[in-house]
Motif scaffolding. Structure first.
Motif, short mmCIF file in Angstrom:
data_model
loop_
_atom_site.label_atom_id
_atom_site.label_comp_id
_atom_site.label_asym_id
_atom_site.label_seq_id
_atom_site.Cartn_x
_atom_site.Cartn_y
_atom_site.Cartn_z
N HIS A 91 51.95 6.29 101.37
CA HIS A 91 52.07 6.62 102.78
C HIS A 91 51.36 7.93 103.14
O HIS A 91 51.88 8.73 103.92
N LEU A 92 50.21 8.17 102.52
CA LEU A 92 49.41 9.34 102.91
C LEU A 92 48.49 8.90 104.04
O LEU A 92 47.87 7.84 103.97
N VAL A 93 48.44 9.70 105.10
CA VAL A 93 47.58 9.36 106.23
C VAL A 93 46.31 10.19 106.14
O VAL A 93 46.35 11.42 106.20
N GLU A 94 45.18 9.51 105.95
CA GLU A 94 43.92 10.21 105.71
C GLU A 94 43.57 11.17 106.84
O GLU A 94 43.16 12.30 106.60
N TRP A 95 43.73 10.71 108.09
CA TRP A 95 43.26 11.57 109.18
C TRP A 95 44.11 12.82 109.32
O TRP A 95 43.62 13.86 109.76
N ILE A 96 45.38 12.75 108.94
CA ILE A 96 46.20 13.96 108.99
C ILE A 96 45.67 14.99 108.00
O ILE A 96 45.55 16.18 108.30
N GLY A 97 45.27 14.48 106.80
CA GLY A 97 44.67 15.37 105.82
C GLY A 97 43.36 15.96 106.33
O GLY A 97 43.08 17.15 106.14
N ALA A 98 42.58 15.14 107.03
CA ALA A 98 41.30 15.61 107.57
C ALA A 98 41.54 16.69 108.62
O ALA A 98 40.83 17.69 108.67
N ILE A 99 42.56 16.47 109.47
CA ILE A 99 42.90 17.47 110.49
C ILE A 99 43.26 18.79 109.82
O ILE A 99 42.81 19.87 110.23
N ASN A 100 44.05 18.70 108.76
CA ASN A 100 44.44 19.92 108.06
C ASN A 100 43.23 20.63 107.44
O ASN A 100 43.18 21.86 107.42
N TYR A 150 55.59 18.35 107.67
CA TYR A 150 55.75 17.02 108.26
C TYR A 150 55.43 15.94 107.22
O TYR A 150 56.15 14.94 107.07
N GLU A 151 54.34 16.16 106.50
CA GLU A 151 53.94 15.19 105.48
C GLU A 151 54.97 15.09 104.35
O GLU A 151 55.31 14.00 103.90
N TYR A 152 55.45 16.23 103.90
CA TYR A 152 56.48 16.23 102.85
C TYR A 152 57.70 15.46 103.33
O TYR A 152 58.27 14.65 102.60
#
Lengths: 140, 413
Positions: free
Chosen positions: B71-80, B126-128
């Motif tokens: 359940h990792l969201v790629e675009w959230i990582g990209a935003i970070n 939020y991700e954690y």
């Protein structure tokens, strides 16, 4: 005060910033592209992009471009040591599952390598260490 | 220094000579310290990232979870990633402003850097939180993740169903959820446990467990095996159902016969009871009838037990068939009902360990950077402090650098 030899590099830093953002976007695009059909290609591309981004940050944002030769004394040994650190992990940890015995495979974190069909008889159950091969009671 | 010299008595000495200070490297001590620290940090993080790479690519083939699996969201990582790059840029602008002796502007950029760092940590939190809500923790007992569908997973499911059903009954919330949980417990979990107890063929046991986990969580790795086994099992239990029905018929007629015979015996016994003075033959007949009654009674009980067993089995099979008819194998139950059951993810625990360790240490570095920003925000950030901001900036760029590698490695690989 050292105002006399101040050079304004804001424009250069802006260019670097946009390059970094652009490279991130490319990296993100690679992940969803056909390059990932052969993962090794995609991974290589992404790592090359990451290294390019890292170099941009180190050379410009961390001012290494304008430092004298001492920069090599600190960065090169650290880079070599960290590369070696990863390489020496490969034989013991990276290749750890290559020569698992069937008995060890049973306790691996995954059962995906042991495909079974309905008619399989269990190799371990009927293997040399199964109960059948133990000395029978009362045979003496 | 000059003050000291004037008050010191050597001022009178003629042979006084001054030592010239020559720095080993042509940079301020503070900056040298930061760079030395960073070179150890390079090795610290390359040990962590290197171990991750080696563990990941050395994992049993095909088992490492994909970002989707965890359940990792790629675009959230990209935003970070974008947020951290921005913060690297703003701190550079802050240094530039400080060099121009514009304290106010320098503070503004530094504060913006602080905010961006805080946004990064917020997104991370939020991700954690999302990981935790899926039962992904670094380790048990909070982690609901199992590496393979084995007996340990099965017993975890049994325990979880039992405890959660009890809790739900007590709280009396979400009755529909309780119903589906009970169905899962009866028709999937307990059924599989019973089937595994009945066979000693490990291949069938393992396939039954794969079907169980596939039906609950729909891990595509088990799709083929699960479908294969469901087909096999459905055929088997359908023929079993026919067999049960065939056995039930004679059993029931046998029961009927016993009932008729018992009635006849009772009638005879009643007739005998009416006779006051019995002959020897009549007495013998009476005791024979009683004996026969006891025998038939025993037979009846055994046949009743048999019928009950068959009916029970029939009910279980019918329930299982109905359950699979109602809940298509393609749509995982967890997706539909959010039961938060234990789940199987090959190499998932190793994934969680490395993920939380890497991102945790990185987040810790971000946090320390934020504290440093807060401290220097209280100072006057003119030319004299440009070196200080630069030193903290070096550290901050390094934190950004680590994330530049972590982002593709964790989110995109």
């Amino acid at each position: 005060m050292s105002d006399s030899h101040y050079v304004n590099r804001t424009k250069l830093f802006s260019i670097v910033f946009f390059l970094l953002v652009g490279l991130t976007a490319i990296s993100f695009a690679v992940a969803g592209s056909a390059l990932m059909d052969q993962p090794v290609r995609g991974w290589t591309a992404m790592m090359v992009i990451s290294c390019a981004k890292a170099l941009l940050v180190i050379i410009f944002f961390m001012h290494l471009k304008w430092e004298s030769t001492w920069k090599y004394v600190l960065t090169i040994p650290a880079a070599v040591m960290s590369t070696l650190l990863v390489l020496i992990l490969i034989p013991d940890i990276g290749n750890r599952t290559d020569d698992y015995a069937p008995t060890r495979q049973k306790f691996a974190a995954s059962d995906l390598n042991s495909h079974q069909s309905l008619d399989d008889t269990d190799a371990i159950h009927h293997g040399p260490f199964s109960n059948q091969d133990q000395p029978r009671h009362g045979s003496n | 220094m000059p003050d000291l010299k004037e008050t010191d008595e050597p001022s009178t000495r003629k042979d006084h000579f001054q030592l010239e200070y020559q720095p080993g490297l042509p940079i301020p001590n503070g900056k040298l310290c930061v760079w030395l620290f960073l070179s150890t940090e390079i090795m610290f993080f390359s040990a962590l990232i290197g171990s991750y790479i080696v563990l990941r690519f050395g994992a049993p083939s095909g088992s490492w979870p994909t970002p989707h699996d965890v359940h990792l969201v790629e675009w959230i990582g990209a935003i970070n990633t974008f947020v951290l790059i921005c913060s690297s840029f703003t701190i550079v602008l802050s240094i530039e402003a400080a060099k121009q002796n514009k304290s106010g502007t320098a503070k503004k950029w530094l504060f913006l850097t602080f905010l961006l760092g805080a946004v990064f940590l917020g997104v991370k939190a939020y991700e954690y939180n999302s990981k935790f809500s899926y039962g992904i923790y670094p380790r048990a007992p909070r982690s609901r993740m199992y590496d393979k569908p084995d007996l340990q997973y099965l017993s975890a499911l049994q325990l979880y169903c039992k405890q959660t059903a009890k809790k739900m009954q007590e709280e009396n919330k979400a009755p529909e959820k309780l119903v589906i949980l009970k169905e899962v417990q009866t028709h999937l979990v307990d059924w599989t446990a019973r089937k595994i107890g009945q066979t000693d063929r490990t291949a069938q046991q393992s396939l039954a467990l794969k079907l169980l986990t596939y039906q609950i969580n729909g891990n595509h790795r088990y799709e083929e095996d699960a479908k294969l086994f469901l087909k096999f099992e459905t055929e088997e239990i359908e023929s079993k159902l026919i067999e049960i029905n065939q056995n039930l018929l004679p059993a029931k007629s046998q029961l009927q016969e016993h009932n008729v015979e018992l009635q006849a015996i009772d009638a005879n016994l009643a007739a005998l009871a009416k006779i006051d003075m019995k002959t020897e033959i009549q007495n013998k007949e009476n005791s024979d009838l009683n004996q026969r009654k006891a025998e038939v009674g025993e037979l009846k009980i055994s046949i009743e037990n048999r019928i009950a067993d068959l009916e029970k089995e029939k009910l279980a099979i019918q329930g299982r068939l109905d359950f699979f008819a109602k809940h298509d194998l393609g749509t995982p139950l967890e997706e539909k009902f959010h039961l938060d059951l234990p789940f199987v993810l090959p190499s998932g625990n190793m994934w969680a360990n490395t993920y939380f360790l890497l991102t945790g240490f990185h987040a810790l570095h971000v946090l320390i950077g934020l504290i440093a920003f807060l401290i220097i925000l209280t100072l006057q950030l003119g030319t004299a402090r440009a070196g200080l901001i630069e030193n903290i900036g070096l550290y901050w760029h390094f934190v950004d650098l680590v994330w530049i590698f972590l982002f593709p490695l964790l989110y995109l690989f």
